[in-house]
Design a protein around this motif. Structure first.
Motif, PDB file in Angstrom:
ATOM      1  N   ARG A   1       6.654   0.373  -8.682  1.00  0.00           N
ATOM      2  CA  ARG A   1       5.693  -0.720  -8.659  1.00  0.00           C
ATOM      3  C   ARG A   1       4.291  -0.188  -8.402  1.00  0.00           C
ATOM      4  NH1 ARG A   1       6.364  -6.352  -5.388  1.00  0.00           N
ATOM      5  NH2 ARG A   1       4.217  -7.060  -5.644  1.00  0.00           N
ATOM      6  N   GLU A   2       3.326  -0.712  -9.142  1.00  0.00           N
ATOM      7  CA  GLU A   2       1.921  -0.380  -8.898  1.00  0.00           C
ATOM      8  C   GLU A   2       1.448  -1.128  -7.663  1.00  0.00           C
ATOM      9  OE1 GLU A   2      -1.008  -0.396 -12.014  1.00  0.00           O
ATOM     10  OE2 GLU A   2       0.567  -0.101 -13.509  1.00  0.00           O
ATOM     11  N   VAL A   3       0.740  -0.409  -6.781  1.00  0.00           N
ATOM     12  CA  VAL A   3       0.258  -0.991  -5.530  1.00  0.00           C
ATOM     13  C   VAL A   3      -1.130  -0.442  -5.221  1.00  0.00           C
ATOM     14  CG1 VAL A   3       2.619  -1.222  -4.635  1.00  0.00           C
ATOM     15  CG2 VAL A   3       1.282   0.803  -4.061  1.00  0.00           C
ATOM     16  N   ASP A   4      -1.749  -0.978  -4.203  1.00  0.00           N
ATOM     17  CA  ASP A   4      -3.016  -0.438  -3.727  1.00  0.00           C
ATOM     18  C   ASP A   4      -2.750   0.836  -2.948  1.00  0.00           C
ATOM     19  OD1 ASP A   4      -4.664  -2.442  -4.790  1.00  0.00           O
ATOM     20  OD2 ASP A   4      -4.245  -3.755  -3.086  1.00  0.00           O
ATOM     21  N   THR A   5      -3.757   1.684  -2.867  1.00  0.00           N
ATOM     22  CA  THR A   5      -3.629   2.923  -2.102  1.00  0.00           C
ATOM     23  C   THR A   5      -4.515   2.855  -0.863  1.00  0.00           C
ATOM     24  OG1 THR A   5      -5.385   4.030  -3.341  1.00  0.00           O
ATOM     25  CG2 THR A   5      -3.122   4.313  -4.131  1.00  0.00           C
ATOM     26  N   PHE A   6      -4.147   3.678   0.112  1.00  0.00           N
ATOM     27  CA  PHE A   6      -5.003   3.857   1.284  1.00  0.00           C
ATOM     28  C   PHE A   6      -5.312   5.337   1.430  1.00  0.00           C
ATOM     29  CE2 PHE A   6      -0.769   4.404   3.173  1.00  0.00           C
ATOM     30  CZ  PHE A   6      -0.954   5.489   4.019  1.00  0.00           C
ATOM     31  N   ASP A   7      -6.475   5.597   1.988  1.00  0.00           N
ATOM     32  CA  ASP A   7      -6.860   6.952   2.357  1.00  0.00           C
ATOM     33  C   ASP A   7      -7.565   6.857   3.704  1.00  0.00           C
ATOM     34  OD1 ASP A   7      -9.489   6.085   1.864  1.00  0.00           O
ATOM     35  OD2 ASP A   7      -9.583   7.065  -0.077  1.00  0.00           O
ATOM     36  N   GLY A   8      -8.183   7.933   4.147  1.00  0.00           N
ATOM     37  CA  GLY A   8      -8.822   7.951   5.453  1.00  0.00           C
ATOM     38  C   GLY A   8      -9.927   6.923   5.619  1.00  0.00           C
ATOM     39  N   GLY A   9     -10.493   6.452   4.532  1.00  0.00           N
ATOM     40  CA  GLY A   9     -11.578   5.485   4.603  1.00  0.00           C
ATOM     41  C   GLY A   9     -11.144   4.034   4.521  1.00  0.00           C
ATOM     42  N   THR A  10      -9.868   3.775   4.351  1.00  0.00           N
ATOM     43  CA  THR A  10      -9.393   2.399   4.222  1.00  0.00           C
ATOM     44  C   THR A  10      -9.457   1.687   5.568  1.00  0.00           C
ATOM     45  OG1 THR A  10      -7.899   3.036   2.431  1.00  0.00           O
ATOM     46  CG2 THR A  10      -7.446   0.940   3.529  1.00  0.00           C
ATOM     47  N   ASN A  11     -10.062   0.505   5.561  1.00  0.00           N
ATOM     48  CA  ASN A  11     -10.110  -0.346   6.744  1.00  0.00           C
ATOM     49  C   ASN A  11      -9.182  -1.525   6.468  1.00  0.00           C
ATOM     50  OD1 ASN A  11     -10.692  -2.389   8.608  1.00  0.00           O
ATOM     51  ND2 ASN A  11     -12.822  -1.742   8.814  1.00  0.00           N
TER      52      ASN A  11
ATOM     53  N   TYR B   1       0.840  -1.196   0.000  1.00  0.00           N
ATOM     54  CA  TYR B   1       0.000   0.000   0.000  1.00  0.00           C
ATOM     55  C   TYR B   1       0.874   1.244   0.000  1.00  0.00           C
ATOM     56  CZ  TYR B   1      -3.916  -2.865   1.722  1.00  0.00           C
ATOM     57  OH  TYR B   1      -4.894  -3.815   1.876  1.00  0.00           O
ATOM     58  N   THR B   2       0.333   2.301  -0.588  1.00  0.00           N
ATOM     59  CA  THR B   2       0.905   3.633  -0.419  1.00  0.00           C
ATOM     60  C   THR B   2      -0.252   4.613  -0.270  1.00  0.00           C
ATOM     61  OG1 THR B   2       2.555   5.224  -1.225  1.00  0.00           O
ATOM     62  CG2 THR B   2       1.054   4.284  -2.868  1.00  0.00           C
ATOM     63  N   ALA B   3       0.045   5.782   0.220  1.00  0.00           N
ATOM     64  CA  ALA B   3      -0.985   6.794   0.452  1.00  0.00           C
ATOM     65  C   ALA B   3      -1.541   7.318  -0.872  1.00  0.00           C
ATOM     66  CB  ALA B   3      -0.418   7.947   1.269  1.00  0.00           C
ATOM     67  N   ALA B   4      -2.862   7.365  -0.981  1.00  0.00           N
ATOM     68  CA  ALA B   4      -3.507   7.882  -2.191  1.00  0.00           C
ATOM     69  C   ALA B   4      -3.140   9.344  -2.427  1.00  0.00           C
ATOM     70  CB  ALA B   4      -5.027   7.722  -2.087  1.00  0.00           C
ATOM     71  N   ILE B   5      -2.840  10.058  -1.368  1.00  0.00           N
ATOM     72  CA  ILE B   5      -2.507  11.481  -1.475  1.00  0.00           C
ATOM     73  C   ILE B   5      -1.152  11.704  -2.149  1.00  0.00           C
ATOM     74  CG2 ILE B   5      -1.416  11.639   0.799  1.00  0.00           C
ATOM     75  CD1 ILE B   5      -2.684  14.387   1.105  1.00  0.00           C
ATOM     76  N   ASP B   6      -0.285  10.702  -2.127  1.00  0.00           N
ATOM     77  CA  ASP B   6       1.061  10.851  -2.699  1.00  0.00           C
ATOM     78  C   ASP B   6       1.007  10.610  -4.206  1.00  0.00           C
ATOM     79  OD1 ASP B   6       3.716  10.996  -3.328  1.00  0.00           O
ATOM     80  OD2 ASP B   6       4.330   9.296  -2.096  1.00  0.00           O
ATOM     81  N   ASN B   7       1.026  11.687  -4.949  1.00  0.00           N
ATOM     82  CA  ASN B   7       0.928  11.605  -6.412  1.00  0.00           C
ATOM     83  C   ASN B   7       2.207  12.069  -7.108  1.00  0.00           C
ATOM     84  OD1 ASN B   7       0.840  14.329  -5.958  1.00  0.00           O
ATOM     85  ND2 ASN B   7      -1.180  14.652  -6.850  1.00  0.00           N
ATOM     86  N   ARG B   8       3.321  12.073  -6.409  1.00  0.00           N
ATOM     87  CA  ARG B   8       4.576  12.570  -6.995  1.00  0.00           C
ATOM     88  C   ARG B   8       4.942  11.841  -8.278  1.00  0.00           C
ATOM     89  NH1 ARG B   8       8.540  11.613  -2.279  1.00  0.00           N
ATOM     90  NH2 ARG B   8       6.987  10.005  -1.913  1.00  0.00           N
ATOM     91  N   TYR B   9       4.713  10.543  -8.341  1.00  0.00           N
ATOM     92  CA  TYR B   9       5.077   9.746  -9.514  1.00  0.00           C
ATOM     93  C   TYR B   9       3.850   9.131 -10.168  1.00  0.00           C
ATOM     94  CZ  TYR B   9       9.570  10.229  -7.199  1.00  0.00           C
ATOM     95  OH  TYR B   9      10.691  10.738  -6.583  1.00  0.00           O
ATOM     96  N   GLY B  10       2.666   9.519  -9.698  1.00  0.00           N
ATOM     97  CA  GLY B  10       1.407   8.938 -10.125  1.00  0.00           C
ATOM     98  C   GLY B  10       0.747   8.263  -8.933  1.00  0.00           C
TER      99      GLY B  10
END
Length: 183
Positions: free
Chosen positions: A57-67, A36-45
């Motif tokens: 590497r493409e990964v899943d994102t998390f944000d405040g709603g991720t459980n 996972y990486t933070a959805a807010i981090d868009n430096r490289y996409g």
């Protein structure tokens, strides 16, 4: 026994590179990892963990709603980049994934912001992590860097503003404590 790990450093110490290496090591042994990486981090996409050295590497994102309890599939390890953006509840969930489900969780992130204030996710990781490791980096003066400095387009230090402002080398510098206070 699985643990919740927090591996932290100042900017530009190789946290993402280390995470990608851990993922590679697990996968090379036939293990399944969840990244996972933070959805807010868009430096490289969005949804990319990218090392300044090149690997991405493409990964899943998390944000405040991720459980993370609901999202955690059967895996050998969970790896989280930009962990400073986790909420208190998410850190508690990741702690449960390690302690109750027996899945190691390794979080990588910054300990503090450009003002020297802790990020909420980092504060709770420091409180709950079973294992805490500093990834070393150096300041321009040669001492160990432990702080982050935000700079403007001309390289001048910024001391005020929102805690979160996404940026890379053009926006942030690592510094030792002495240089952090001297600038």
């Amino acid at each position: 026994m699985a643990k919740l790990y927090f591996r932290y450093s100042a900017m530009n110490a190789g946290k993402s590179t280390a995470l990608l290496q851990v993922a590679h090591n697990y996968e090379e042994q036939g293990q399944v990892v969840k990244l996972y990486t933070a959805a807010i981090d868009n430096r490289y996409g969005v949804g990319l963990i990218t090392s300044r050295l090149g690997p991405q590497r493409e990964v899943d994102t998390f944000d405040g709603g991720t459980n993370f309890l609901a999202a955690a599939p059967k895996v050998s390890c969970v790896l989280v980049d930009e962990a400073q953006f986790l909420s208190k509840e998410q850190v508690q969930q990741l702690h449960q994934v390690a302690q109750v489900r027996g899945v190691p969780v390794i979080c990588y992130g910054l300990r503090s912001d450009f003002r020297g204030d802790p990020f909420p996710g980092s504060a709770y990781l420091l409180a709950l992590a079973d294992d805490i490791e500093e990834i070393k980096n150096i300041c321009t003066c040669g001492k160990k860097a432990t702080m982050n400095v935000r700079v403007d387009e001309a390289g001048r230090r910024i001391r005020e503003g929102e805690q979160v402002s996404i940026g890379g080398n053009e926006s942030y510098r690592q510094a030792c404590g002495r240089c952090f206070y001297a600038q």
